[in-house]
Design an enzyme around this catalytic site. Sequence first.
Site, short mmCIF file in Angstrom:
data_model
loop_
_atom_site.label_atom_id
_atom_site.label_comp_id
_atom_site.label_asym_id
_atom_site.label_seq_id
_atom_site.Cartn_x
_atom_site.Cartn_y
_atom_site.Cartn_z
N ASP A 58 4.73 -4.16 6.60
CA ASP A 58 4.70 -5.93 6.53
C ASP A 58 4.86 -6.63 5.74
O ASP A 58 5.77 -7.62 5.84
CB ASP A 58 3.88 -6.64 7.67
CG ASP A 58 3.76 -7.49 8.85
OD1 ASP A 58 4.72 -7.53 9.98
OD2 ASP A 58 3.18 -8.55 8.30
N ARG A 60 13.78 10.18 -2.27
CA ARG A 60 14.49 11.84 -2.60
C ARG A 60 15.78 11.87 -1.20
O ARG A 60 16.62 12.13 -2.29
CB ARG A 60 13.93 12.56 -2.34
CG ARG A 60 14.60 13.87 -2.33
CD ARG A 60 13.36 15.38 -2.06
NE ARG A 60 14.26 16.50 -1.88
CZ ARG A 60 14.61 17.00 -0.80
NH1 ARG A 60 14.76 16.18 0.62
NH2 ARG A 60 15.14 18.50 -1.12
N ARG A 115 -7.61 -2.82 9.11
CA ARG A 115 -8.40 -4.25 9.07
C ARG A 115 -7.97 -4.59 10.34
O ARG A 115 -8.57 -5.87 11.20
CB ARG A 115 -8.38 -4.75 7.86
CG ARG A 115 -9.02 -5.85 7.94
CD ARG A 115 -8.59 -6.56 6.47
NE ARG A 115 -9.43 -6.12 5.51
CZ ARG A 115 -10.39 -5.76 4.79
NH1 ARG A 115 -11.45 -6.52 5.80
NH2 ARG A 115 -11.32 -4.92 3.59
N ARG A 167 -18.57 15.92 11.11
CA ARG A 167 -18.98 16.56 12.27
C ARG A 167 -20.10 17.63 11.89
O ARG A 167 -20.58 18.17 12.53
CB ARG A 167 -18.00 16.90 13.09
CG ARG A 167 -18.67 17.10 15.24
CD ARG A 167 -17.51 18.14 15.45
NE ARG A 167 -16.13 17.40 16.57
CZ ARG A 167 -16.60 16.90 17.74
NH1 ARG A 167 -17.44 17.57 17.35
NH2 ARG A 167 -15.75 15.99 17.78
N ASP A 188 1.09 -0.55 11.67
CA ASP A 188 0.70 -2.37 12.11
C ASP A 188 2.16 -2.39 12.09
O ASP A 188 2.24 -4.18 12.51
CB ASP A 188 -0.24 -2.93 11.24
CG ASP A 188 0.18 -3.10 9.97
OD1 ASP A 188 0.85 -2.19 9.35
OD2 ASP A 188 -0.25 -4.06 8.70
N THR A 205 3.74 2.78 5.78
CA THR A 205 2.20 1.73 5.44
C THR A 205 1.22 3.49 6.84
O THR A 205 2.28 3.66 7.70
CB THR A 205 2.25 0.14 6.02
OG1 THR A 205 0.78 -0.03 6.68
CG2 THR A 205 2.52 0.29 7.13
N ILE A 206 0.41 3.45 6.33
CA ILE A 206 -0.86 4.02 7.51
C ILE A 206 -1.40 3.81 8.05
O ILE A 206 -1.65 3.94 8.82
CB ILE A 206 -1.59 5.04 5.77
CG1 ILE A 206 -3.02 3.72 5.65
CG2 ILE A 206 -1.04 6.25 5.01
CD1 ILE A 206 -4.53 3.93 4.97
N ASP A 207 -0.73 2.11 8.05
CA ASP A 207 -1.48 1.23 8.94
C ASP A 207 -1.28 1.23 10.55
O ASP A 207 -1.78 1.26 11.27
CB ASP A 207 -1.90 0.35 9.24
CG ASP A 207 -2.73 -0.13 7.50
OD1 ASP A 207 -3.90 0.34 7.39
OD2 ASP A 207 -2.69 -0.85 7.33
N ARG A 233 -25.88 7.48 9.61
CA ARG A 233 -25.77 7.05 8.42
C ARG A 233 -24.10 6.82 8.57
O ARG A 233 -23.66 7.26 9.57
CB ARG A 233 -25.64 9.27 7.86
CG ARG A 233 -26.48 9.83 7.67
CD ARG A 233 -27.75 8.77 6.75
NE ARG A 233 -28.90 9.20 6.68
CZ ARG A 233 -29.52 10.62 5.81
NH1 ARG A 233 -28.46 11.58 5.04
NH2 ARG A 233 -30.45 11.00 6.31
N LYS A 271 -26.95 16.28 23.08
CA LYS A 271 -26.26 16.83 21.99
C LYS A 271 -26.82 16.37 20.54
O LYS A 271 -27.20 15.65 19.97
CB LYS A 271 -25.23 15.74 22.66
CG LYS A 271 -23.45 15.57 22.32
CD LYS A 271 -22.54 14.57 22.82
CE LYS A 271 -21.27 14.62 22.18
NZ LYS A 271 -20.27 14.50 23.19
N ARG A 288 1.25 -4.95 -5.11
CA ARG A 288 1.03 -6.52 -4.59
C ARG A 288 1.17 -7.83 -5.85
O ARG A 288 0.64 -7.46 -6.45
CB ARG A 288 -0.30 -6.76 -4.19
CG ARG A 288 -1.21 -5.30 -3.33
CD ARG A 288 -1.62 -5.83 -2.03
NE ARG A 288 -1.08 -4.92 -0.26
CZ ARG A 288 -1.96 -4.24 -0.57
NH1 ARG A 288 -3.31 -3.25 -1.53
NH2 ARG A 288 -1.83 -3.43 0.74
N ALA A 307 -13.88 11.51 18.54
CA ALA A 307 -15.39 10.82 18.09
C ALA A 307 -15.45 10.07 19.88
O ALA A 307 -15.14 9.91 21.27
CB ALA A 307 -15.02 10.25 17.43
N GLN A 367 -8.19 8.10 2.34
CA GLN A 367 -7.09 8.31 3.65
C GLN A 367 -5.90 7.82 3.22
O GLN A 367 -4.51 8.53 3.52
CB GLN A 367 -7.99 6.70 4.53
CG GLN A 367 -9.19 7.29 4.96
CD GLN A 367 -9.39 5.98 5.31
OE1 GLN A 367 -9.18 5.67 6.88
NE2 GLN A 367 -9.99 4.68 4.08
N GLY A 371 0.72 -1.49 -0.35
CA GLY A 371 -0.08 -0.46 0.21
C GLY A 371 0.88 1.42 0.02
O GLY A 371 1.06 1.81 0.75
#
Length: 318
Positions: free
Chosen positions: A101, A20, A169, A152, A127, A123-125, A240, A211, A71, A184, A248, A10
């Site tokens: 990973d 760079r 995930r 919001r 993990d 990786t944005i995860d 919703r 609220k 991948r 949140a 992301q 990813g």
Amino acid sequence: MRIGLLTSGGDAPGMNAAIRSIVRTALYRGSEAIGVRGGYSGLFERDFVDLDIPSVGDIIHRGGTILGTSRSEYFTTDEGRDVAFRVLDGYVDALIVIGGDGSMRGALELADRGLKVITIPGTIDNDIGYQEESIGFFTAVSTVTEAIGKIRDTSSAHNRANVIEVMGRNCGDLALYAGVAGGAESIIIPEVPMDLDKVVAKVCHGRDRGKRHHIILVTEGRDAQSITETIEERTGVETRLTTLGYLQRGGDPDVRDRINATLLGKEAVERLLQGEGQGGLALGIKGGLPLAMDLREALNVEKEFRRDLYDAMEMISF
Ligand code: ADP
């Protein structure tokens, strides 16, 4: 020294800043930098590009990866890895892999066959257990936090609850950090058993004291649609679902990702020039500073969950 480099798995904002830094450090030190296009797949097609100074100009601030990523199914087979090793052996002296990973596990396969390899976590995860700040993570946290703010606004205007599906995930870091930063009310992540009664109670409590917004983050791989329906049914508050999806991954890398990528790119080249990389070496950031660890060992470190952050969020969000 001829140093090969590739981005894999990813994509993550900041990969370009790492490319760079690797290329500029290599050239500064009198070495060569050979880019592999399209991740491990590019090895099979011998899709190589000599990277010079201008080729990495004007990319520090860009998301994605100029080398492309993929991948590769073939690379997950022993035959594919043997072929990949033979392509690189003798053509480059070492390989730098920027990825998550899976990409690191692939890099270890090449190291086990005798290639000098250094990995940089991208990786944005977030993990990856041995380090704290994979490249791309904090940019993605900001992206999700910004999205929460926008949702919001409209949620408050209409007096709604909003379920937001976030990537991650197997690791809830992105939802957790963005949830804390975005205020949140509830976060449903893999590290904590789901307690819908608690989520519903929070929405009801908020509703009863007037609220007008309720934000619930859910990591992908759960049934966000049915969670949304359940909340609406049991609270009577219109609810919703928004799936953030690929937005992301994109966007300009933030300051922290650019700096970390620059530090780790330079570190990777310097370490190769000092003769490291045999058997595989993993770089990362811990306590704000670069860290190096044997690659196999690094892959065995279990990811720690930031329970303190989760507990803080739970305590103050009502
Ligand atoms: P990420 O690096 O972002 O975790 P993937 O898990 O898709 O992304 O991995 C990228 C590539 O690395 C895969 O296409 C595959 O070729 C290789 N790879 C993934 N998992 C392994 C593994 N367990 N062993 C060896 N190579 C792997």
